[in-house]
Structure formats: C-alpha cells, structure tokens
Design an enzyme around this catalytic site. Structure first.
Site, PDB file in Angstrom:
ATOM      1  N   VAL A  11     -47.564 -60.498  60.049  1.00 21.51           N
ATOM      2  CA  VAL A  11     -47.239 -61.299  61.226  1.00 21.51           C
ATOM      3  C   VAL A  11     -47.138 -60.782  62.643  1.00 21.51           C
ATOM      4  O   VAL A  11     -47.803 -61.409  63.533  1.00 21.51           O
ATOM      5  CB  VAL A  11     -44.718 -60.992  60.847  1.00 21.51           C
ATOM      6  CG1 VAL A  11     -44.603 -60.884  62.887  1.00 21.51           C
ATOM      7  CG2 VAL A  11     -45.350 -61.869  60.451  1.00 21.51           C
ATOM      8  N   ASP A  29     -50.653 -49.465  63.955  1.00 21.86           N
ATOM      9  CA  ASP A  29     -49.927 -49.552  62.280  1.00 21.86           C
ATOM     10  C   ASP A  29     -50.252 -48.279  61.815  1.00 21.86           C
ATOM     11  O   ASP A  29     -51.285 -47.580  62.430  1.00 21.86           O
ATOM     12  CB  ASP A  29     -50.904 -50.998  61.881  1.00 21.86           C
ATOM     13  CG  ASP A  29     -50.311 -51.097  60.569  1.00 21.86           C
ATOM     14  OD1 ASP A  29     -49.805 -51.825  60.763  1.00 21.86           O
ATOM     15  OD2 ASP A  29     -49.984 -50.469  59.708  1.00 21.86           O
ATOM     16  N   THR A  83     -39.439 -55.900  55.577  1.00 18.43           N
ATOM     17  CA  THR A  83     -38.206 -56.120  55.159  1.00 18.43           C
ATOM     18  C   THR A  83     -37.460 -55.999  53.851  1.00 18.43           C
ATOM     19  O   THR A  83     -37.690 -57.071  53.661  1.00 18.43           O
ATOM     20  CB  THR A  83     -37.554 -56.706  55.999  1.00 18.43           C
ATOM     21  OG1 THR A  83     -37.875 -57.710  56.305  1.00 18.43           O
ATOM     22  CG2 THR A  83     -36.788 -56.277  57.789  1.00 18.43           C
ATOM     23  N   CYS A 257     -40.645 -63.883  51.393  1.00 19.30           N
ATOM     24  CA  CYS A 257     -40.149 -64.203  52.426  1.00 19.30           C
ATOM     25  C   CYS A 257     -39.566 -65.006  51.593  1.00 19.30           C
ATOM     26  O   CYS A 257     -37.902 -64.109  51.550  1.00 19.30           O
ATOM     27  CB  CYS A 257     -40.453 -65.802  53.380  1.00 19.30           C
ATOM     28  SG  CYS A 257     -41.251 -64.656  54.533  1.00 19.30           S
ATOM     29  N   ARG A 325     -47.959 -60.322  47.201  1.00 18.92           N
ATOM     30  CA  ARG A 325     -46.380 -59.843  46.737  1.00 18.92           C
ATOM     31  C   ARG A 325     -45.758 -60.565  46.030  1.00 18.92           C
ATOM     32  O   ARG A 325     -45.319 -61.806  46.595  1.00 18.92           O
ATOM     33  CB  ARG A 325     -46.117 -59.427  48.182  1.00 18.92           C
ATOM     34  CG  ARG A 325     -47.030 -58.365  49.299  1.00 18.92           C
ATOM     35  CD  ARG A 325     -46.399 -58.297  50.666  1.00 18.92           C
ATOM     36  NE  ARG A 325     -46.717 -59.584  51.323  1.00 18.92           N
ATOM     37  CZ  ARG A 325     -46.499 -59.638  52.501  1.00 18.92           C
ATOM     38  NH1 ARG A 325     -46.137 -58.974  52.905  1.00 18.92           N
ATOM     39  NH2 ARG A 325     -46.698 -60.722  53.126  1.00 18.92           N
TER      40      ARG A 325
HETATM   41  N1  LIG Z   1     -45.476 -62.662  55.994  1.00 24.51           N
HETATM   42  C1  LIG Z   1     -45.104 -63.754  56.210  1.00 24.51           C
HETATM   43  O1  LIG Z   1     -45.068 -65.263  56.038  1.00 24.51           O
HETATM   44  C2  LIG Z   1     -43.555 -64.024  57.477  1.00 24.51           C
HETATM   45  C3  LIG Z   1     -42.906 -64.958  58.175  1.00 24.51           C
HETATM   46  C4  LIG Z   1     -42.171 -64.901  58.672  1.00 24.51           C
HETATM   47  C5  LIG Z   1     -41.192 -63.783  58.566  1.00 24.51           C
HETATM   48  N2  LIG Z   1     -42.039 -62.197  57.902  1.00 24.51           N
HETATM   49  C6  LIG Z   1     -41.139 -61.345  57.909  1.00 24.51           C
HETATM   50  O2  LIG Z   1     -42.278 -60.500  59.185  1.00 24.51           O
HETATM   51  C7  LIG Z   1     -41.913 -58.838  58.682  1.00 24.51           C
HETATM   52  C8  LIG Z   1     -42.881 -58.030  58.856  1.00 24.51           C
HETATM   53  O3  LIG Z   1     -43.345 -58.789  57.105  1.00 24.51           O
HETATM   54  P1  LIG Z   1     -45.490 -58.965  57.326  1.00 24.51           P
HETATM   55  O4  LIG Z   1     -45.570 -60.199  56.508  1.00 24.51           O
HETATM   56  O5  LIG Z   1     -46.316 -59.209  58.612  1.00 24.51           O
HETATM   57  O6  LIG Z   1     -44.976 -57.496  56.615  1.00 24.51           O
HETATM   58  P2  LIG Z   1     -47.415 -57.011  55.992  1.00 24.51           P
HETATM   59  O7  LIG Z   1     -46.399 -55.966  55.074  1.00 24.51           O
HETATM   60  O8  LIG Z   1     -48.333 -58.128  56.522  1.00 24.51           O
HETATM   61  O9  LIG Z   1     -47.605 -56.272  57.460  1.00 24.51           O
HETATM   62  C9  LIG Z   1     -46.575 -55.199  57.905  1.00 24.51           C
HETATM   63  C10 LIG Z   1     -47.188 -53.649  58.959  1.00 24.51           C
HETATM   64  O10 LIG Z   1     -46.857 -53.405  59.246  1.00 24.51           O
HETATM   65  C11 LIG Z   1     -47.304 -52.007  58.484  1.00 24.51           C
HETATM   66  N3  LIG Z   1     -46.167 -50.934  58.826  1.00 24.51           N
HETATM   67  C12 LIG Z   1     -45.682 -50.551  58.111  1.00 24.51           C
HETATM   68  N4  LIG Z   1     -43.666 -50.003  58.704  1.00 24.51           N
HETATM   69  C13 LIG Z   1     -44.486 -49.492  59.927  1.00 24.51           C
HETATM   70  C14 LIG Z   1     -44.205 -48.641  61.034  1.00 24.51           C
HETATM   71  N5  LIG Z   1     -43.463 -47.287  60.757  1.00 24.51           N
HETATM   72  N6  LIG Z   1     -44.683 -48.118  61.924  1.00 24.51           N
HETATM   73  C15 LIG Z   1     -46.151 -49.622  62.384  1.00 24.51           C
HETATM   74  N7  LIG Z   1     -46.903 -50.131  61.339  1.00 24.51           N
HETATM   75  C16 LIG Z   1     -45.727 -50.012  59.968  1.00 24.51           C
HETATM   76  C17 LIG Z   1     -47.081 -52.185  57.380  1.00 24.51           C
HETATM   77  O11 LIG Z   1     -48.906 -51.082  57.597  1.00 24.51           O
HETATM   78  C18 LIG Z   1     -48.327 -53.049  57.605  1.00 24.51           C
HETATM   79  O12 LIG Z   1     -49.510 -53.386  58.186  1.00 24.51           O
HETATM   80  C19 LIG Z   1     -40.613 -58.724  57.688  1.00 24.51           C
HETATM   81  O13 LIG Z   1     -39.547 -58.435  58.156  1.00 24.51           O
HETATM   82  C20 LIG Z   1     -41.158 -60.616  57.088  1.00 24.51           C
HETATM   83  O14 LIG Z   1     -39.545 -60.579  56.298  1.00 24.51           O
HETATM   84  C21 LIG Z   1     -43.072 -62.546  57.501  1.00 24.51           C
END
Ligand SMILES: NC(=O)c1ccc[n+]([C@@H]2O[C@H](COP(=O)([O-])OP(=O)(O)OC[C@H]3O[C@@H](n4cnc5c(N)ncnc54)[C@H](O)[C@@H]3O)[C@@H](O)[C@H]2O)c1
Length: 401
Positions: A11, A29, A83, A257, A325
């Site tokens: 995201v 990050d 999350t 998700c 995942r």
């Molecule tokens: N992946 C999807 O397709 C998608 C779609 C819609 C919504 N979401 C939601 O978006 C959110 C993020 O998901 P994602 O898929 O991008 O996750 P991801 O795991 O791909 O990325 C999250 C990133 O955050 C970093 N991180 C974790 N804690 C941190 C902190 N305290 N400070 C800075 N960086 C930190 C991690 O190192 C990682 O690189 C989640 O709530 C998810 O449910 C994801």
C-alpha cells in the site's frame, strides 16, 4: 508539500509512486533492507515500476528512510502499516500503535494524518488520534482522516487513478485537505459521512468476497457429491444477466486482506453485542478446503499418501504475484505432511519461500495445483506427475474440484 508515508509495502509504496509525481515524498519503513533497495531505485512491489521510483529519486521527490526524524517536517502523513491478527486471531493494532508513536514523537506542528491501513470502525477516532496525542510532547492539534486502500496488487485494469476512493475526516477541514491530497492522482473521490462508515465499508467489501468464496467452495463439494461439474454449473448460473456474481472455487483464501479483514469486522460486531456467525462460518469453510482437497487426492491414490512425493504447484496466494501471506498452500502442505507425504513446491514467481527454493516442475508422484501463474505452462504441469489435481480450474486435462 512534503508527504511522509509510514510503511513502504504494497500500500505505502504504491501511494508513494503516485504521490511522487506531485509531492515530495519520504517513505519511512522500519525494514532497512527494503529502504536500501528502494533508495537504489528497485521496487519490491508488483505494479510499482522501478523506473518510476528512479525518476522520482533523480528529481529529488522520493527518498526512503529508516530514520524517524526524517518525517519531522512533513505536512501530511499517511499510515500504511500492517493490521494482522494476533495468535488468538484477534485484531493486532501494534503496528498502528508504533506508527502513532513515530508521528507523536517526531511531529510537533499541526498536520493532516491519513490512515490507509484496514481496521475496525472507530480506529481513527478512538485509537489513532488518542495514541498520537499520547506520544506527542506538545499539545499539538492534528487533523485526522481515513481513506481505506483498495489496491489489488498485480492488477492492471484498476489502479490508484481509476479506482474510486472512499474517505472521511474527523472534521470538515480534514476532509477538505484529504480531498485535495488525493485529487491529484485519483479521479473519483467519494466522501462519506463519518470515518466509521469508510472503515466499515472497507471491511464489508472484503467480507463480501470472503463469504462468497466460502459459498462457492461449499458448492464445489456439493457439485462433486452430485457428480456434476462445478465449473459448468457456475458458467450456467452466470448466464443470468442480473442478481448473480460468479466466484470460483479454490484451495482457500489467502493474502493479507480476505482471510484477515472479516475477522476485524466480526470482532467489532461481537464487541458491540451483534452476532457475526455467518462471517465466522465462512472463515471455517475456507480453512477446511485444504483438508477436503487432500482427502480427494488421497482417495484417488488408493487411500494413502504415505511416502508419496507430492509437488505443490504455485504457492503464492493468487496468480502472477509473489505474495505468500496466508496462502492456502501452507495448510495443504501441512495436511499432506501429516499423512506421510514427502512434499516439495514449485513456484517460479515466488522463487524462495521458508528459506527453500522452488523445486523443478517434474518428477513427482502427485502434483497439486494451488495457484496457476501465467508463466507456468499447462503442458509442463500435466507432465510433472502421473496424477495432477487442479484446484484452480485453469489446467484442462487434470483432475480437479
Ligand atoms: N496488500 C494489499 O493488497 C492491501 C490492500 C488494501 C489494504 N491493505 C491494508 O493496508 C495495510 C498495509 O498493508 P500492506 O499490504 O501494504 O503491508 P506490507 O506488509 O506489504 O507493508 C507494510 C510495511 O510496513 C512496514 N512497517 C511495519 N511497521 C512499521 C512501522 N511502525 N513504521 C514504519 N514501517 C513499518 C513493514 O516493514 C512493511 O514494509 C494493512 O492494513 C492492509 O490490510 C492492503
């Protein structure tokens, strides 16, 4: 305007790539390996081109960092951290908490904070705002908004520009600023009456998919028991031009998700005394698919998998992405090993998983297709074992659901 985006995963990096055309972006990050890679102009996310990153880096409009102080002069912060569920399968807001701490401790002038992470209704108002205030050294008053992310990694027809985006601020000022931020790179912004509506809508969208996938997975079992083709039956139902939407059966649901978000909704429901029986049962049906598939394979192989070499074809949670995942392959492998099978896996897109590298697509007693990437040839899959079971409906000539 300087924008800080906390979390540079699916995201956060996607938003960074779009925002970089219009704003100065700092991608914060905690993972230094990812940060180094990004600063070298290499994207780790499908749908974000390395060339785009390099362009913004050269123009001085993008930089990744692990240093919290680098967000201090941001005018706007987007939260895009995981999350997940805890070990007890409850909402785990510890990453959100850590992001709030970073914001609270490092930003001491009023800015706009937008949450894009998925969570239960009330997270922005009752959790994020108080947490940032708790960690702030000064009594600074920020603006807060939610805009749940809808990105579908690997998808090319819908992107940030043409996917309608929901949003709501805690105040009119935060809503107006949020609209202004996204309007540069999103064509259709839909403001709803409260952050709770936006948060709940995101959860309901994914719950809708979860229960329909569970329904079609249950129907696959019913169709098999009736001796009819589930695929032909679904195609027949899909000729109805209204009131039907086709979902296809599979080994279960994966990704960050669909297996997770409905549990956030169920937890919020139960906390407020409302039942979430349908959501809970759908989750169970999807989880049980792995065992059903292994039962079918075992029954077709003289009732025993002991000592058989089984190759799992495709371990990503969906085609053409490297994301593993919550992949359904995990549970299928567990059931196979519990029954004495010798399991290996092949996935050219994933490459390395659990510190193992992808095995060749050949030489097994049994192959089970969990995910069919475009690069995997049907001919090679069919030649990989004398018995091939396909859970995707994309390998004609194999046994299947
Ligand atoms: N992946 C999807 O397709 C998608 C779609 C819609 C919504 N979401 C939601 O978006 C959110 C993020 O998901 P994602 O898929 O991008 O996750 P991801 O795991 O791909 O990325 C999250 C990133 O955050 C970093 N991180 C974790 N804690 C941190 C902190 N305290 N400070 C800075 N960086 C930190 C991690 O190192 C990682 O690189 C989640 O709530 C998810 O449910 C994801």
């Amino acid at each position: 305007m300087k924008v800080a985006i906390i979390g540079q995963g699916y995201v956060g990096l996607t938003i960074s790539a779009y925002a970089g055309e219009f704003y100065e972006v700092v991608g914060f990050d905690k993972n230094s390996r990812i940060v180094d890679q990004l600063n070298n102009g290499t994207s780790h996310i499908e749908g974000v081109e390395s060339a785009t990153l390099l362009r913004w880096i050269k123009a001085g409009r993008y930089r990744a960092t692990t240093c919290e102080a680098d967000i201090a002069d941001a005018d706007l912060v987007v939260i895009a951290v995981p999350t997940p569920l805890s070990d007890e399968r409850k909402p785990d807001l510890s990453f959100i908490e850590a992001a709030c701490k970073t914001i609270g401790e490092n930003i001491d002038r009023p800015i706009l904070v937008i949450n894009e992470s998925t969570s239960f209704p009330g997270t922005l108002r009752n959790y994020i705002k108080p947490a940032i205030e708790k960690y702030s050294k000064k009594s600074v008053v920020h603006q807060y908004a939610i805009s749940p992310e809808r990105v579908d990694p690997g998808r090319s027809d819908f992107n940030q520009k043409n996917t309608p985006r929901l949003f709501a601020g805690l105040t009119q000022e935060s809503s107006a600023k949020t609209r202004e931020f996204y309007s540069r790179f999103c064509d259709n912004l839909i403001e709803v009456s409260s952050p709770e509506v936006a948060e709940a809508a995101k959860l309901f969208e994914n719950t809708f998919r979860q229960v329909n996938i569970a329904l079609v997975n249950e129907f696959a079992q019913i169709a098999h028991s009736l001796g009819i083709s589930v695929y032909e039956t679904l195609d027949a139902a899909n000729t109805k031009p209204y009131g039907f939407m086709k979902f296809t059966p599979s080994a279960g649901v994966g990704g960050h998700c669909i297996p997770v978000d409905p549990t956030y909704l169920a937890a919020a429901a139960e906390e407020n005394g409302a039942p979430a029986t349908f959501i809970r049962r759908a989750n169970e049906v999807n989880l049980e698919m792995s065992e059903y598939i292994v039962n079918r394979v075992q029954a077709d192989n003289n009732g025993s998998l002991q000592g058989k070499s089984v190759l799992i074809v495709g371990v990503a949670y969906k085609p053409n992405v490297a994301d593993v995942r919550e992949t359904a392959a995990e549970l299928v492998i567990k059931h196979l090993r519990d029954r004495g099978a010798v399991v290996s896996w092949h996935d050219e897109v994933v490459g390395t998983w659990h510190e193992e590298i992808s095995s060749p697509l050949s030489g097994a007693d049994i192959s089970i297709v969990i995910t069919k990437h475009d690069v995997a040839s049907i001919r090679d899959i069919l030649a990989s074992a004398p018995y091939v079971f396909d859970t995707t409906g994309r390998v004609p000539g194999a046994k299947g659901l």
